[in-house]
Design an enzyme around this catalytic site. Structure first.
Site, mmCIF file in Angstrom:
data_model
loop_
_atom_site.group_PDB
_atom_site.id
_atom_site.type_symbol
_atom_site.label_atom_id
_atom_site.label_comp_id
_atom_site.label_asym_id
_atom_site.label_seq_id
_atom_site.Cartn_x
_atom_site.Cartn_y
_atom_site.Cartn_z
ATOM 1 N N GLU A 61 35.595 41.846 56.855
ATOM 2 C CA GLU A 61 34.467 40.927 56.829
ATOM 3 C C GLU A 61 34.124 40.353 58.199
ATOM 4 O O GLU A 61 32.937 40.143 58.509
ATOM 5 C CB GLU A 61 34.741 39.792 55.838
ATOM 6 C CG GLU A 61 34.835 40.228 54.396
ATOM 7 C CD GLU A 61 36.209 40.710 53.966
ATOM 8 O OE1 GLU A 61 36.398 40.985 52.767
ATOM 9 O OE2 GLU A 61 37.094 40.811 54.846
ATOM 10 N N HIS A 112 29.642 35.578 43.543
ATOM 11 C CA HIS A 112 30.894 35.121 42.939
ATOM 12 C C HIS A 112 31.346 33.776 43.530
ATOM 13 O O HIS A 112 32.501 33.573 43.867
ATOM 14 C CB HIS A 112 31.984 36.171 43.122
ATOM 15 C CG HIS A 112 31.753 37.429 42.361
ATOM 16 N ND1 HIS A 112 30.624 38.216 42.538
ATOM 17 C CD2 HIS A 112 32.498 38.069 41.414
ATOM 18 C CE1 HIS A 112 30.685 39.271 41.743
ATOM 19 N NE2 HIS A 112 31.797 39.208 41.038
ATOM 20 N N ASP A 120 39.571 35.712 38.343
ATOM 21 C CA ASP A 120 40.203 36.028 39.630
ATOM 22 C C ASP A 120 40.945 34.833 40.217
ATOM 23 O O ASP A 120 41.772 34.995 41.115
ATOM 24 C CB ASP A 120 39.156 36.532 40.633
ATOM 25 C CG ASP A 120 38.698 37.949 40.317
ATOM 26 O OD1 ASP A 120 39.226 38.539 39.354
ATOM 27 O OD2 ASP A 120 37.817 38.456 41.026
ATOM 28 N N ARG A 170 28.379 35.177 39.569
ATOM 29 C CA ARG A 170 28.811 36.320 38.771
ATOM 30 C C ARG A 170 28.331 36.292 37.319
ATOM 31 O O ARG A 170 27.930 37.328 36.795
ATOM 32 C CB ARG A 170 30.345 36.383 38.794
ATOM 33 C CG ARG A 170 30.940 37.459 37.914
ATOM 34 C CD ARG A 170 32.445 37.306 37.825
ATOM 35 N NE ARG A 170 33.092 38.428 37.164
ATOM 36 C CZ ARG A 170 34.389 38.482 36.882
ATOM 37 N NH1 ARG A 170 35.171 37.469 37.203
ATOM 38 N NH2 ARG A 170 34.903 39.538 36.288
#
Length: 318
Positions: A61, A112, A120, A170
């Protein structure tokens, strides 16, 4: 009270994907970068139609942000895509130095976000990102409420020069805004007029605010509801006009109460018009694993929490 109709639940990340598909066809300067999460960002069609304008960076990233900053020098408009935690916390130094400080025209698009990432768990459920990003000079911060608005925001930020943080989620949530809404960066949307209390909501909490307002109406309480999709720059004019009328405010967001929308509203009130405020937000905590609905219930981020906050703030009105 104006009634809003759920046109069918959709995830806001799919709104981003739809916006990217349209941009791929209309703006040849738009390019997409992704950190190994193409499916999660819903950009498959953009890639299929524009393979030469897509860069799969992998789980790197920091490199993605540096590449995006470099692409702007050639006149491109890069849209980066990964989970909100990895779009901000993991790469904050690169965003600060290479994008914000350098005023690069990069669109940081984050899926998300918040607790609704769900199972998660806390390592992925960032609740600090709005605060981190709004503190960067020159950074525009947008948090959309449904599919239609996310698509509209995606199109709008391509026309805006400067770094942008676009936050979406999400889960499938009610899709209730107009099909092709006019999206004005920095302009709030008045959803319902009221006289007793102002409810200022962002992201997934906007629909919950409307549900709460309907329940409050049944109790004889008139709630004004404002959708603040742009947290920075904040529409202070709309907020102050409403709160001067109603005399109190509840803010609602899927974010820590420290650093988020609520704090921005509190600062505005302290400077221009002190008034009672209650904040519906997470209380300086990390999340945990669970379904989106379970987590929003446990951490007090739903219509019932907003309704309760309204009853509390009304007791504090002069």
């Amino acid at each position: 009270m104006k009634k809003y109709i759920d046109q069918g639940k959709k995830d806001t990340r799919s709104g981003f994907g739809a916006g990217m598909t349209e941009l791929g066809r209309s703006n040849p300067k738009v390019v997409a970068l992704c950190a190994d999460l193409v499916g999660s960002l819903k950009i498959e069609q953009f890639i299929e139609e524009n393979p030469e304008r897509f860069f799969q960076v992998g789980i790197a990233e920091a490199n993605m942000m540096g590449i995006a900053a470099g692409l702007t020098i050639g006149g491109y408009i890069p849209f980066t895509g990964t989970f909100a935690n990895f779009s901000t916390g993991r790469v904050y130094d690169q965003i600060r130095q290479s994008i914000a400080y350098s005023d690069k025209n990069v669109k940081i698009c984050a899926s998300h976000a918040g607790l609704t990432l769900g199972e998660d768990g806390a390592t992925h459920q960032i609740l600090e990102d709005i605060g981190m990003m709004k503190m960067l000079p020159g950074m525009t911060v947008i948090n959309t409420c449904d599919f239609n608005q996310t698509k509209a925001a995606t199109l709008a930020i391509a026309e805006h020069h400067g770094p942008v943080y676009l936050r979406f989620g999400r889960p499938k949530v009610p899709n209730f805004t107009p099909t092709d809404p006019k999206f004005e960066i920095g302009k709030g949307v008045l959803l319902n007029e009221g006289s007793d209390v102002t409810i200022v909501a962002t992201g997934h909490l906007v629909w919950e605010a409307l549900v709460a307002a309907e329940a409050l109406e049944n109790q004889g309480i008139s709630a004004e509801v404002i959708n603040i999709h742009t947290i920075k720059p904040l529409d202070e004019k709309m907020l102050l006009a409403s709160i001067r009328k109603t005399g109190c405010v509840v803010t609602a967001e899927e974010h820590n109460f420290l650093g988020g929308l609520g704090e921005s509203v509190a600062r505005t009130l302290s400077q221009h018009h002190p008034a009672p405020q209650e904040l519906v937000a997470t209380q300086d905590t990390f999340g945990e694993s669970g379904t989106a609905d379970q987590l929003m219930e446990k951490y007090g981020l739903n219509n019932k929490a907003i309704e309760k906050a309204v009853l509390q703030v009304l007791k504090r009105k002069a």
